[in-house]
Design a protein around this motif. Structure first.
Motif, PDB file in Angstrom:
ATOM      1  N   ARG A  57       6.476  -0.780  -0.554  1.00 33.92           N
ATOM      2  CA  ARG A  57       5.126  -0.429  -0.111  1.00 33.92           C
ATOM      3  C   ARG A  57       4.194  -1.635  -0.103  1.00 33.92           C
ATOM      4  O   ARG A  57       3.328  -1.743   0.766  1.00 33.92           O
ATOM      5  CB  ARG A  57       4.565   0.685  -0.994  1.00 33.92           C
ATOM      6  N   ARG A  90      -9.184   6.568   9.176  1.00 32.63           N
ATOM      7  CA  ARG A  90      -7.985   5.950   8.645  1.00 32.63           C
ATOM      8  C   ARG A  90      -7.670   6.583   7.303  1.00 32.63           C
ATOM      9  O   ARG A  90      -8.560   6.755   6.473  1.00 32.63           O
ATOM     10  CB  ARG A  90      -8.251   4.453   8.500  1.00 32.63           C
ATOM     11  N   PRO A  91      -6.411   7.017   7.054  1.00 29.27           N
ATOM     12  CA  PRO A  91      -6.079   7.664   5.771  1.00 29.27           C
ATOM     13  C   PRO A  91      -6.505   6.817   4.582  1.00 29.27           C
ATOM     14  O   PRO A  91      -6.177   5.634   4.497  1.00 29.27           O
ATOM     15  CB  PRO A  91      -4.555   7.799   5.831  1.00 29.27           C
ATOM     16  N   TYR A 152      -0.264   0.229   2.399  1.00 33.23           N
ATOM     17  CA  TYR A 152       0.684   1.277   2.810  1.00 33.23           C
ATOM     18  C   TYR A 152       0.026   2.652   2.786  1.00 33.23           C
ATOM     19  O   TYR A 152       0.244   3.483   3.670  1.00 33.23           O
ATOM     20  CB  TYR A 152       1.896   1.243   1.883  1.00 33.23           C
ATOM     21  N   ASP A 153      -0.823   2.887   1.781  1.00 27.80           N
ATOM     22  CA  ASP A 153      -1.466   4.194   1.648  1.00 27.80           C
ATOM     23  C   ASP A 153      -2.410   4.494   2.806  1.00 27.80           C
ATOM     24  O   ASP A 153      -2.733   5.660   3.049  1.00 27.80           O
ATOM     25  CB  ASP A 153      -2.234   4.272   0.330  1.00 27.80           C
ATOM     26  N   ASN A 154      -2.896   3.458   3.487  1.00 30.91           N
ATOM     27  CA  ASN A 154      -3.838   3.638   4.593  1.00 30.91           C
ATOM     28  C   ASN A 154      -3.145   3.756   5.946  1.00 30.91           C
ATOM     29  O   ASN A 154      -3.811   3.920   6.965  1.00 30.91           O
ATOM     30  CB  ASN A 154      -4.820   2.469   4.654  1.00 30.91           C
ATOM     31  N   LYS A 156      -0.496   5.281   8.862  1.00 37.09           N
ATOM     32  CA  LYS A 156       0.048   6.530   9.363  1.00 37.09           C
ATOM     33  C   LYS A 156       1.577   6.448   9.371  1.00 37.09           C
ATOM     34  O   LYS A 156       2.157   5.358   9.413  1.00 37.09           O
ATOM     35  CB  LYS A 156      -0.481   6.812  10.761  1.00 37.09           C
ATOM     36  N   THR A 157       2.209   7.599   9.364  1.00 41.51           N
ATOM     37  CA  THR A 157       3.673   7.642   9.347  1.00 41.51           C
ATOM     38  C   THR A 157       4.265   6.827  10.479  1.00 41.51           C
ATOM     39  O   THR A 157       5.177   6.020  10.283  1.00 41.51           O
ATOM     40  CB  THR A 157       4.161   9.107   9.458  1.00 41.51           C
ATOM     41  N   VAL A 200       9.032   7.964   3.381  1.00 45.65           N
ATOM     42  CA  VAL A 200       7.746   7.862   4.079  1.00 45.65           C
ATOM     43  C   VAL A 200       7.216   9.256   4.402  1.00 45.65           C
ATOM     44  O   VAL A 200       6.026   9.545   4.205  1.00 45.65           O
ATOM     45  CB  VAL A 200       7.886   7.024   5.356  1.00 45.65           C
ATOM     46  N   ASP A 203       5.901  10.731   1.252  1.00 46.02           N
ATOM     47  CA  ASP A 203       4.654  10.091   0.830  1.00 46.02           C
ATOM     48  C   ASP A 203       3.457  10.575   1.630  1.00 46.02           C
ATOM     49  O   ASP A 203       2.349  10.736   1.097  1.00 46.02           O
ATOM     50  CB  ASP A 203       4.762   8.567   0.995  1.00 46.02           C
ATOM     51  N   LYS A 204       3.655  10.776   2.920  1.00 48.21           N
ATOM     52  CA  LYS A 204       2.535  11.039   3.828  1.00 48.21           C
ATOM     53  C   LYS A 204       2.221  12.521   4.013  1.00 48.21           C
ATOM     54  O   LYS A 204       1.296  12.875   4.760  1.00 48.21           O
ATOM     55  CB  LYS A 204       2.813  10.415   5.207  1.00 48.21           C
ATOM     56  N   ASN A 205       2.975  13.386   3.362  1.00 44.29           N
ATOM     57  CA  ASN A 205       2.749  14.828   3.512  1.00 44.29           C
ATOM     58  C   ASN A 205       2.604  15.469   2.137  1.00 44.29           C
ATOM     59  O   ASN A 205       3.608  15.784   1.479  1.00 44.29           O
ATOM     60  CB  ASN A 205       3.904  15.478   4.284  1.00 44.29           C
TER      61      ASN A 205
END
Length: 470
Positions: A57, A90-91, A152-154, A156-157, A200, A203-205
Protein backbone atom coordinates in the motif's frame (compact mmCIF):
# COMPACT_ATOMS: atom_id res chain seq x y z
CA UNK A 1 -50.48 -38.29 -27.53
CA UNK A 2 -49.58 -38.58 -31.24
CA UNK A 3 -51.76 -35.57 -32.13
CA UNK A 4 -49.73 -33.49 -29.67
CA UNK A 5 -46.57 -34.16 -31.67
CA UNK A 6 -48.35 -33.40 -34.93
CA UNK A 7 -49.25 -29.97 -33.56
CA UNK A 8 -45.77 -29.36 -32.16
CA UNK A 9 -44.22 -30.20 -35.53
CA UNK A 10 -46.34 -27.47 -37.12
CA UNK A 11 -45.33 -25.05 -34.37
CA UNK A 12 -41.62 -25.74 -34.79
CA UNK A 13 -41.80 -25.17 -38.55
CA UNK A 14 -42.84 -21.57 -37.93
CA UNK A 15 -39.63 -20.87 -36.04
CA UNK A 16 -37.55 -20.45 -39.18
CA UNK A 17 -40.17 -18.34 -40.93
CA UNK A 18 -39.97 -15.67 -38.24
CA UNK A 19 -37.35 -13.02 -39.03
CA UNK A 20 -38.46 -10.35 -36.54
CA UNK A 21 -36.26 -9.99 -33.48
CA UNK A 22 -37.51 -8.77 -30.16
CA UNK A 23 -35.58 -5.98 -28.50
CA UNK A 24 -35.13 -6.30 -24.79
CA UNK A 25 -33.89 -3.93 -22.13
CA UNK A 26 -31.76 -5.65 -19.46
CA UNK A 27 -32.67 -5.25 -15.83
CA UNK A 28 -30.65 -3.42 -13.27
CA UNK A 29 -28.28 -6.00 -11.84
CA UNK A 30 -26.90 -6.42 -8.41
CA UNK A 31 -23.30 -6.76 -9.64
CA UNK A 32 -20.92 -3.90 -8.88
CA UNK A 33 -18.96 -2.66 -11.93
CA UNK A 34 -15.35 -1.55 -11.86
CA UNK A 35 -15.12 1.09 -14.56
CA UNK A 36 -12.15 2.94 -15.95
CA UNK A 37 -12.06 6.71 -15.72
CA UNK A 38 -12.51 8.25 -19.15
CA UNK A 39 -10.97 11.63 -18.23
CA UNK A 40 -7.27 12.21 -17.59
CA UNK A 41 -6.65 10.91 -14.11
CA UNK A 42 -5.85 13.06 -11.11
CA UNK A 43 -3.60 10.28 -9.88
CA UNK A 44 -0.61 8.89 -11.77
CA UNK A 45 0.83 5.83 -10.08
CA UNK A 46 4.57 5.45 -9.53
CA UNK A 47 5.92 3.21 -12.30
CA UNK A 48 7.36 0.71 -9.80
CA UNK A 49 3.88 -0.57 -8.84
CA UNK A 50 3.33 -1.98 -12.34
CA UNK A 51 3.28 -5.78 -12.15
CA UNK A 52 2.98 -5.86 -8.34
CA UNK A 53 1.77 -9.28 -7.14
CA UNK A 54 1.74 -8.77 -3.37
CA UNK A 55 -0.01 -5.57 -2.31
CA UNK A 56 2.30 -2.85 -0.96
CA UNK A 57 0.00 0.00 0.00
CA UNK A 58 2.82 2.44 0.79
CA UNK A 59 4.13 2.24 -2.78
CA UNK A 60 1.05 4.04 -4.12
CA UNK A 61 1.60 7.31 -2.20
CA UNK A 62 2.10 10.37 -4.42
CA UNK A 63 2.34 14.13 -3.99
CA UNK A 64 -0.11 16.06 -6.17
CA UNK A 65 -1.19 19.68 -6.68
CA UNK A 66 -4.84 20.71 -6.68
CA UNK A 67 -6.52 24.12 -7.04
CA UNK A 68 -7.97 25.69 -3.90
CA UNK A 69 -10.10 28.68 -2.96
CA UNK A 70 -9.26 30.73 0.14
CA UNK A 71 -12.49 31.28 2.06
CA UNK A 72 -13.25 33.09 5.36
CA UNK A 73 -14.71 30.71 7.90
CA UNK A 74 -17.73 33.00 8.45
CA UNK A 75 -19.07 32.09 4.98
CA UNK A 76 -17.47 28.67 4.63
CA UNK A 77 -20.62 26.58 4.80
CA UNK A 78 -22.40 28.73 2.22
CA UNK A 79 -19.42 28.57 -0.16
CA UNK A 80 -19.12 24.80 0.12
CA UNK A 81 -22.82 24.41 -0.57
CA UNK A 82 -22.61 26.71 -3.61
CA UNK A 83 -19.56 24.89 -4.99
CA UNK A 84 -20.64 21.30 -4.30
CA UNK A 85 -20.21 20.36 -7.97
CA UNK A 86 -16.77 21.98 -8.19
CA UNK A 87 -15.11 20.58 -5.05
CA UNK A 88 -12.75 17.62 -5.06
CA UNK A 89 -14.34 14.21 -4.73
CA UNK A 90 -11.87 11.63 -3.63
CA UNK A 91 -12.15 8.76 -1.07
CA UNK A 92 -10.85 9.90 2.30
CA UNK A 93 -9.94 13.42 1.13
CA UNK A 94 -11.54 16.34 2.94
CA UNK A 95 -12.93 19.14 0.79
CA UNK A 96 -11.94 21.73 3.39
CA UNK A 97 -8.48 22.00 4.99
CA UNK A 98 -6.83 24.37 7.48
CA UNK A 99 -5.33 27.43 5.80
CA UNK A 100 -3.25 28.36 8.80
CA UNK A 101 -3.03 32.15 8.65
CA UNK A 102 -5.42 34.19 10.81
CA UNK A 103 -7.44 36.96 9.22
CA UNK A 104 -6.12 40.23 10.71
CA UNK A 105 -9.20 42.21 9.72
CA UNK A 106 -11.83 40.37 11.72
CA UNK A 107 -9.88 38.12 14.05
CA UNK A 108 -11.26 35.02 12.29
CA UNK A 109 -9.35 32.72 10.02
CA UNK A 110 -9.50 31.18 6.60
CA UNK A 111 -9.93 27.70 5.23
CA UNK A 112 -8.99 26.27 1.86
CA UNK A 113 -11.78 24.69 -0.19
CA UNK A 114 -10.15 22.07 -2.42
CA UNK A 115 -11.48 21.99 -5.97
CA UNK A 116 -11.68 19.27 -8.60
CA UNK A 117 -8.57 19.67 -10.80
CA UNK A 118 -10.28 17.86 -13.67
CA UNK A 119 -12.81 20.65 -13.85
CA UNK A 120 -11.20 23.76 -12.33
CA UNK A 121 -8.14 25.06 -14.19
CA UNK A 122 -8.73 28.82 -13.73
CA UNK A 123 -11.28 31.26 -12.26
CA UNK A 124 -13.09 31.18 -15.58
CA UNK A 125 -13.96 27.52 -14.88
CA UNK A 126 -16.60 28.58 -12.35
CA UNK A 127 -20.11 28.54 -13.77
CA UNK A 128 -21.97 31.84 -13.80
CA UNK A 129 -24.12 30.61 -10.92
CA UNK A 130 -21.04 29.67 -8.87
CA UNK A 131 -19.29 32.97 -9.66
CA UNK A 132 -22.38 34.95 -8.66
CA UNK A 133 -22.56 33.08 -5.34
CA UNK A 134 -18.91 33.90 -4.60
CA UNK A 135 -19.41 37.57 -5.42
CA UNK A 136 -22.45 37.75 -3.16
CA UNK A 137 -20.35 36.36 -0.31
CA UNK A 138 -17.39 38.69 -1.03
CA UNK A 139 -15.08 35.79 -1.82
CA UNK A 140 -12.50 36.60 -4.54
CA UNK A 141 -12.47 34.21 -7.48
CA UNK A 142 -8.76 33.60 -7.05
CA UNK A 143 -7.30 30.10 -7.12
CA UNK A 144 -4.14 28.97 -5.46
CA UNK A 145 -2.21 25.73 -5.59
CA UNK A 146 -2.38 23.32 -2.70
CA UNK A 147 0.09 20.48 -2.30
CA UNK A 148 -1.35 17.29 -0.89
CA UNK A 149 -0.43 13.64 -0.53
CA UNK A 150 -2.61 10.98 -2.10
CA UNK A 151 -2.21 7.54 -0.53
CA UNK A 152 -3.59 4.08 -1.27
CA UNK A 153 -6.57 4.88 0.95
CA UNK A 154 -7.50 7.81 -1.32
CA UNK A 155 -7.45 5.75 -4.52
CA UNK A 156 -10.36 4.14 -6.28
CA UNK A 157 -10.37 0.42 -6.99
CA UNK A 158 -9.93 0.90 -10.73
CA UNK A 159 -7.00 3.27 -10.20
CA UNK A 160 -5.10 0.69 -8.16
CA UNK A 161 -5.79 -2.13 -10.61
CA UNK A 162 -5.01 -0.01 -13.66
CA UNK A 163 -1.67 0.92 -12.08
CA UNK A 164 -0.77 -2.70 -11.28
CA UNK A 165 -1.94 -4.74 -14.27
CA UNK A 166 0.16 -4.71 -17.46
CA UNK A 167 -0.56 -1.76 -19.71
CA UNK A 168 -3.18 -2.48 -22.32
CA UNK A 169 -4.76 -5.28 -20.29
CA UNK A 170 -8.44 -4.90 -19.51
CA UNK A 171 -9.11 -4.08 -15.88
CA UNK A 172 -12.85 -3.58 -16.19
CA UNK A 173 -14.47 -6.35 -14.23
CA UNK A 174 -17.40 -6.85 -11.92
CA UNK A 175 -18.46 -8.70 -8.88
CA UNK A 176 -21.50 -9.78 -6.95
CA UNK A 177 -21.80 -9.05 -3.26
CA UNK A 178 -23.50 -11.66 -1.11
CA UNK A 179 -23.53 -10.31 2.43
CA UNK A 180 -19.91 -10.15 3.60
CA UNK A 181 -18.73 -12.18 0.58
CA UNK A 182 -17.69 -10.80 -2.80
CA UNK A 183 -17.82 -13.26 -5.70
CA UNK A 184 -15.66 -12.56 -8.76
CA UNK A 185 -15.16 -14.17 -12.18
CA UNK A 186 -11.57 -13.26 -13.02
CA UNK A 187 -10.24 -13.48 -16.56
CA UNK A 188 -7.11 -15.43 -17.42
CA UNK A 189 -4.84 -12.38 -17.64
CA UNK A 190 -5.97 -11.28 -14.17
CA UNK A 191 -5.18 -14.57 -12.44
CA UNK A 192 -1.50 -13.79 -11.66
CA UNK A 193 -2.80 -10.80 -9.68
CA UNK A 194 -5.77 -12.60 -8.11
CA UNK A 195 -4.74 -12.24 -4.47
CA UNK A 196 -3.87 -8.56 -4.88
CA UNK A 197 -7.20 -7.97 -6.64
CA UNK A 198 -9.04 -9.75 -3.83
CA UNK A 199 -7.29 -7.66 -1.19
CA UNK A 200 -8.04 -4.40 -3.03
CA UNK A 201 -11.73 -5.33 -3.37
CA UNK A 202 -11.90 -6.11 0.34
CA UNK A 203 -10.09 -2.89 1.28
CA UNK A 204 -12.35 -0.68 -0.82
CA UNK A 205 -15.71 -2.20 0.17
CA UNK A 206 -16.60 -1.78 3.86
CA UNK A 207 -18.14 -4.87 5.40
CA UNK A 208 -16.55 -7.29 2.93
CA UNK A 209 -14.43 -9.88 4.79
CA UNK A 210 -14.10 -12.58 2.11
CA UNK A 211 -13.42 -12.42 -1.64
CA UNK A 212 -13.79 -15.57 -3.76
CA UNK A 213 -13.25 -16.43 -7.40
CA UNK A 214 -15.19 -19.05 -9.35
CA UNK A 215 -12.82 -21.71 -10.62
CA UNK A 216 -15.03 -23.78 -12.90
CA UNK A 217 -18.48 -24.06 -14.40
CA UNK A 218 -21.53 -24.59 -12.22
CA UNK A 219 -22.05 -28.19 -11.11
CA UNK A 220 -24.83 -29.81 -13.14
CA UNK A 221 -26.43 -31.61 -10.22
CA UNK A 222 -26.67 -29.14 -7.35
CA UNK A 223 -25.97 -25.90 -9.27
CA UNK A 224 -23.12 -24.74 -7.04
CA UNK A 225 -19.56 -24.07 -8.16
CA UNK A 226 -16.06 -24.57 -6.85
CA UNK A 227 -14.35 -21.42 -5.65
CA UNK A 228 -11.09 -20.26 -4.16
CA UNK A 229 -10.63 -17.62 -1.50
CA UNK A 230 -8.61 -14.66 -2.82
CA UNK A 231 -8.60 -12.58 0.36
CA UNK A 232 -10.04 -12.61 3.86
CA UNK A 233 -11.42 -15.39 6.03
CA UNK A 234 -13.03 -18.50 4.57
CA UNK A 235 -16.42 -17.90 6.14
CA UNK A 236 -19.06 -18.96 3.63
CA UNK A 237 -22.19 -18.75 5.78
CA UNK A 238 -23.66 -15.39 4.94
CA UNK A 239 -26.79 -13.30 5.36
CA UNK A 240 -28.48 -11.42 2.53
CA UNK A 241 -31.47 -9.11 2.53
CA UNK A 242 -33.39 -8.94 -0.75
CA UNK A 243 -36.66 -7.10 -1.31
CA UNK A 244 -37.23 -6.93 2.44
CA UNK A 245 -36.66 -10.66 3.00
CA UNK A 246 -33.67 -12.04 4.92
CA UNK A 247 -31.88 -15.19 3.73
CA UNK A 248 -29.07 -17.13 5.37
CA UNK A 249 -27.10 -19.86 3.61
CA UNK A 250 -23.69 -21.40 2.95
CA UNK A 251 -22.64 -19.75 -0.31
CA UNK A 252 -20.18 -22.56 -1.07
CA UNK A 253 -22.89 -25.24 -1.04
CA UNK A 254 -25.99 -23.63 -2.55
CA UNK A 255 -26.72 -21.39 -5.53
CA UNK A 256 -27.48 -17.71 -5.06
CA UNK A 257 -27.57 -15.01 -7.71
CA UNK A 258 -27.96 -11.42 -6.55
CA UNK A 259 -28.69 -10.33 -10.12
CA UNK A 260 -32.13 -11.94 -9.99
CA UNK A 261 -33.70 -9.79 -7.25
CA UNK A 262 -35.83 -7.85 -9.75
CA UNK A 263 -36.95 -11.05 -11.44
CA UNK A 264 -37.94 -12.60 -8.13
CA UNK A 265 -40.24 -9.67 -7.39
CA UNK A 266 -41.59 -9.52 -10.96
CA UNK A 267 -43.00 -13.03 -10.61
CA UNK A 268 -44.08 -12.66 -6.98
CA UNK A 269 -45.96 -9.49 -7.90
CA UNK A 270 -48.14 -11.60 -10.22
CA UNK A 271 -49.47 -13.59 -7.27
CA UNK A 272 -52.35 -12.52 -5.07
CA UNK A 273 -53.25 -13.40 -1.47
CA UNK A 274 -54.72 -16.89 -1.46
CA UNK A 275 -52.89 -18.01 -4.62
CA UNK A 276 -50.95 -21.27 -4.79
CA UNK A 277 -47.25 -21.31 -5.71
CA UNK A 278 -45.55 -24.57 -6.67
CA UNK A 279 -41.79 -23.86 -6.72
CA UNK A 280 -40.08 -26.78 -8.45
CA UNK A 281 -36.47 -25.61 -8.05
CA UNK A 282 -36.78 -23.45 -4.96
CA UNK A 283 -33.16 -23.08 -3.85
CA UNK A 284 -33.01 -21.26 -0.51
CA UNK A 285 -36.39 -19.61 -1.14
CA UNK A 286 -36.08 -16.35 -3.18
CA UNK A 287 -39.43 -17.01 -4.91
CA UNK A 288 -41.16 -19.13 -2.29
CA UNK A 289 -40.66 -16.95 0.79
CA UNK A 290 -41.70 -13.58 -0.73
CA UNK A 291 -44.75 -15.29 -2.23
CA UNK A 292 -45.69 -16.68 1.19
CA UNK A 293 -45.19 -13.27 2.77
CA UNK A 294 -47.52 -11.86 0.10
CA UNK A 295 -50.27 -14.29 1.20
CA UNK A 296 -49.76 -17.28 -1.09
CA UNK A 297 -49.70 -20.92 -0.04
CA UNK A 298 -46.42 -22.45 -1.23
CA UNK A 299 -45.08 -25.92 -1.97
CA UNK A 300 -41.30 -25.47 -2.35
CA UNK A 301 -38.90 -28.16 -3.54
CA UNK A 302 -35.19 -28.58 -4.13
CA UNK A 303 -33.02 -31.61 -4.79
CA UNK A 304 -29.86 -30.26 -3.16
CA UNK A 305 -29.99 -31.33 0.52
CA UNK A 306 -28.08 -28.20 1.55
CA UNK A 307 -30.49 -25.93 -0.35
CA UNK A 308 -33.42 -27.75 1.23
CA UNK A 309 -31.86 -27.34 4.70
CA UNK A 310 -31.37 -23.60 4.24
CA UNK A 311 -34.81 -23.28 2.64
CA UNK A 312 -36.40 -24.67 5.80
CA UNK A 313 -34.18 -22.40 7.89
CA UNK A 314 -35.23 -19.32 5.93
CA UNK A 315 -38.90 -20.26 6.13
CA UNK A 316 -38.59 -20.18 9.92
CA UNK A 317 -36.37 -17.09 9.87
CA UNK A 318 -39.07 -15.18 7.98
CA UNK A 319 -41.93 -16.69 10.03
CA UNK A 320 -43.88 -18.21 7.13
CA UNK A 321 -43.94 -21.83 8.39
CA UNK A 322 -47.75 -21.94 8.18
CA UNK A 323 -47.69 -21.02 4.49
CA UNK A 324 -44.78 -23.08 3.13
CA UNK A 325 -44.34 -26.85 2.81
CA UNK A 326 -40.88 -27.96 1.72
CA UNK A 327 -39.71 -31.04 -0.21
CA UNK A 328 -36.30 -32.53 -1.05
CA UNK A 329 -37.05 -34.26 -4.36
CA UNK A 330 -35.97 -34.34 -7.97
CA UNK A 331 -38.00 -31.79 -9.92
CA UNK A 332 -39.81 -34.39 -11.99
CA UNK A 333 -40.58 -36.45 -8.90
CA UNK A 334 -41.98 -33.32 -7.23
CA UNK A 335 -44.30 -32.62 -10.18
CA UNK A 336 -45.43 -36.22 -10.53
CA UNK A 337 -45.70 -36.73 -6.76
CA UNK A 338 -46.85 -33.90 -4.46
CA UNK A 339 -48.03 -31.65 -7.30
CA UNK A 340 -50.00 -34.45 -8.92
CA UNK A 341 -51.63 -35.28 -5.59
CA UNK A 342 -52.58 -31.68 -4.81
CA UNK A 343 -53.75 -30.53 -8.24
CA UNK A 344 -57.24 -32.12 -8.39
CA UNK A 345 -58.34 -30.28 -5.25
CA UNK A 346 -56.55 -27.07 -6.29
CA UNK A 347 -58.21 -27.03 -9.72
CA UNK A 348 -61.63 -27.06 -8.07
CA UNK A 349 -60.81 -23.93 -6.09
CA UNK A 350 -60.77 -20.30 -7.17
CA UNK A 351 -57.12 -19.52 -6.36
CA UNK A 352 -54.64 -19.07 -9.18
CA UNK A 353 -51.95 -21.75 -9.38
CA UNK A 354 -48.42 -20.60 -10.28
CA UNK A 355 -45.68 -23.09 -11.11
CA UNK A 356 -42.17 -21.57 -10.91
CA UNK A 357 -39.39 -23.50 -12.67
CA UNK A 358 -36.17 -21.54 -12.21
CA UNK A 359 -33.41 -23.84 -13.41
CA UNK A 360 -32.55 -22.24 -16.76
CA UNK A 361 -29.95 -24.83 -17.79
CA UNK A 362 -32.50 -27.67 -17.66
CA UNK A 363 -36.01 -26.52 -16.67
CA UNK A 364 -37.46 -26.64 -20.19
CA UNK A 365 -36.67 -30.37 -20.30
CA UNK A 366 -38.87 -30.92 -17.23
CA UNK A 367 -42.04 -29.62 -18.90
CA UNK A 368 -42.79 -33.08 -20.25
CA UNK A 369 -43.66 -34.04 -16.66
CA UNK A 370 -47.01 -32.26 -17.18
CA UNK A 371 -48.06 -34.57 -20.04
CA UNK A 372 -50.94 -36.67 -18.82
CA UNK A 373 -50.24 -35.66 -15.23
CA UNK A 374 -53.91 -36.17 -14.34
CA UNK A 375 -55.78 -39.14 -15.79
CA UNK A 376 -59.30 -37.82 -15.33
CA UNK A 377 -60.43 -34.53 -16.83
CA UNK A 378 -62.14 -32.21 -14.38
CA UNK A 379 -64.77 -29.62 -15.21
CA UNK A 380 -62.19 -26.86 -15.16
CA UNK A 381 -61.49 -24.36 -17.92
CA UNK A 382 -60.25 -21.25 -16.12
CA UNK A 383 -58.05 -22.38 -13.24
CA UNK A 384 -55.32 -24.33 -15.00
CA UNK A 385 -51.75 -23.89 -13.69
CA UNK A 386 -49.74 -20.90 -14.91
CA UNK A 387 -46.11 -21.89 -15.54
CA UNK A 388 -43.11 -19.53 -15.30
CA UNK A 389 -40.26 -21.57 -16.83
CA UNK A 390 -36.70 -20.28 -17.30
CA UNK A 391 -34.21 -21.17 -19.99
CA UNK A 392 -30.95 -20.05 -21.54
CA UNK A 393 -30.77 -19.26 -25.22
CA UNK A 394 -27.92 -18.58 -27.65
CA UNK A 395 -30.30 -18.24 -30.58
CA UNK A 396 -30.55 -15.10 -32.73
CA UNK A 397 -34.22 -14.98 -31.73
CA UNK A 398 -34.17 -16.14 -28.06
CA UNK A 399 -37.86 -15.43 -27.56
CA UNK A 400 -38.89 -17.80 -30.33
CA UNK A 401 -36.22 -20.32 -29.40
CA UNK A 402 -37.44 -20.69 -25.82
CA UNK A 403 -41.08 -20.86 -26.88
CA UNK A 404 -40.34 -23.62 -29.41
CA UNK A 405 -38.28 -25.65 -26.94
CA UNK A 406 -41.05 -25.37 -24.35
CA UNK A 407 -43.56 -26.49 -26.97
CA UNK A 408 -41.40 -29.47 -27.88
CA UNK A 409 -41.11 -30.62 -24.28
CA UNK A 410 -44.83 -30.19 -23.63
CA UNK A 411 -45.80 -31.85 -26.90
CA UNK A 412 -48.11 -28.92 -27.59
CA UNK A 413 -47.65 -25.78 -29.69
CA UNK A 414 -47.54 -22.66 -27.51
CA UNK A 415 -47.47 -20.21 -30.39
CA UNK A 416 -49.95 -17.46 -29.52
CA UNK A 417 -50.51 -18.99 -26.08
CA UNK A 418 -47.39 -17.86 -24.23
CA UNK A 419 -45.33 -14.78 -23.45
CA UNK A 420 -41.54 -14.67 -23.16
CA UNK A 421 -39.75 -12.23 -20.86
CA UNK A 422 -36.08 -11.28 -21.14
CA UNK A 423 -34.43 -11.71 -17.72
CA UNK A 424 -30.74 -10.92 -18.14
CA UNK A 425 -27.73 -11.28 -20.38
CA UNK A 426 -25.61 -14.11 -18.96
CA UNK A 427 -22.69 -13.93 -21.39
CA UNK A 428 -22.08 -12.71 -24.95
CA UNK A 429 -24.78 -14.30 -27.11
CA UNK A 430 -26.35 -16.07 -24.13
CA UNK A 431 -29.56 -14.78 -22.61
CA UNK A 432 -31.77 -15.93 -19.78
CA UNK A 433 -35.47 -15.93 -20.66
CA UNK A 434 -38.73 -16.77 -18.89
CA UNK A 435 -41.62 -18.31 -20.82
CA UNK A 436 -45.04 -17.92 -19.20
CA UNK A 437 -48.04 -19.99 -20.26
CA UNK A 438 -51.12 -21.77 -18.95
CA UNK A 439 -50.78 -25.55 -19.12
CA UNK A 440 -53.21 -26.66 -21.86
CA UNK A 441 -55.94 -29.11 -20.88
CA UNK A 442 -54.81 -31.34 -23.74
CA UNK A 443 -51.43 -31.70 -22.02
CA UNK A 444 -52.47 -31.90 -18.39
CA UNK A 445 -55.27 -34.44 -18.69
CA UNK A 446 -54.57 -37.93 -19.95
CA UNK A 447 -57.16 -39.09 -22.46
CA UNK A 448 -55.29 -42.30 -23.23
CA UNK A 449 -56.69 -45.09 -21.02
CA UNK A 450 -53.51 -47.14 -21.16
CA UNK A 451 -51.28 -44.40 -19.75
CA UNK A 452 -52.10 -43.89 -16.10
CA UNK A 453 -48.62 -43.93 -14.55
CA UNK A 454 -46.12 -41.04 -14.52
CA UNK A 455 -43.67 -40.98 -17.42
CA UNK A 456 -40.40 -42.57 -16.33
CA UNK A 457 -37.11 -41.11 -17.51
CA UNK A 458 -33.94 -43.17 -17.99
CA UNK A 459 -31.80 -43.27 -14.86
CA UNK A 460 -28.96 -41.46 -16.62
CA UNK A 461 -31.19 -38.50 -17.43
CA UNK A 462 -32.66 -38.35 -13.93
CA UNK A 463 -29.16 -38.24 -12.51
CA UNK A 464 -28.15 -35.17 -14.50
CA UNK A 465 -31.34 -33.29 -13.77
CA UNK A 466 -30.49 -32.02 -10.32
CA UNK A 467 -31.52 -28.58 -9.34
CA UNK A 468 -31.18 -25.48 -7.29
CA UNK A 469 -32.60 -22.10 -8.30
CA UNK A 470 -30.44 -20.10 -10.70
Amino acid sequence: MSRFFSRISTCMQTRHRSSAKTLFQPQTMAAVPLQKETKPGLYHAPPEVRGMISLDREAFAREITVPALRVPTRVLNKVVKSLKKATIKRPGVARVVQEGEPCSSDGGDFRLVLLDPLRMSSPSSFTEEEAEALRSLDVPEELQNHEMRLTYDNLKTEEVLEAVLPQGQEITSGFSRIGHIVHMNLRDHQLPFKNLIGQVIMDKNPGVTCVVNKTNIIDSTYRNFKMEVLAGEEDMVTKVKENGVTYEFDFSRVYWNSRLSTEHMRVVDQTKPGDIVLDVFAGVGPFAIPAARAGATVLANDLNPESHRWLKHNVKLNKVEKSVRTFNLDGRAFIQGPVRQELPALLKGKANIHVVMNLPALALEFLDAFRGLLNKELSCDTNLPIVHCYGFSKDDDPQKDVEVRASSSLGFCLEGRSSVQFVRNVAPNKEMMCVRFTVPKEVLFNTDDEQTDPIEEPASKRQKCGETSH
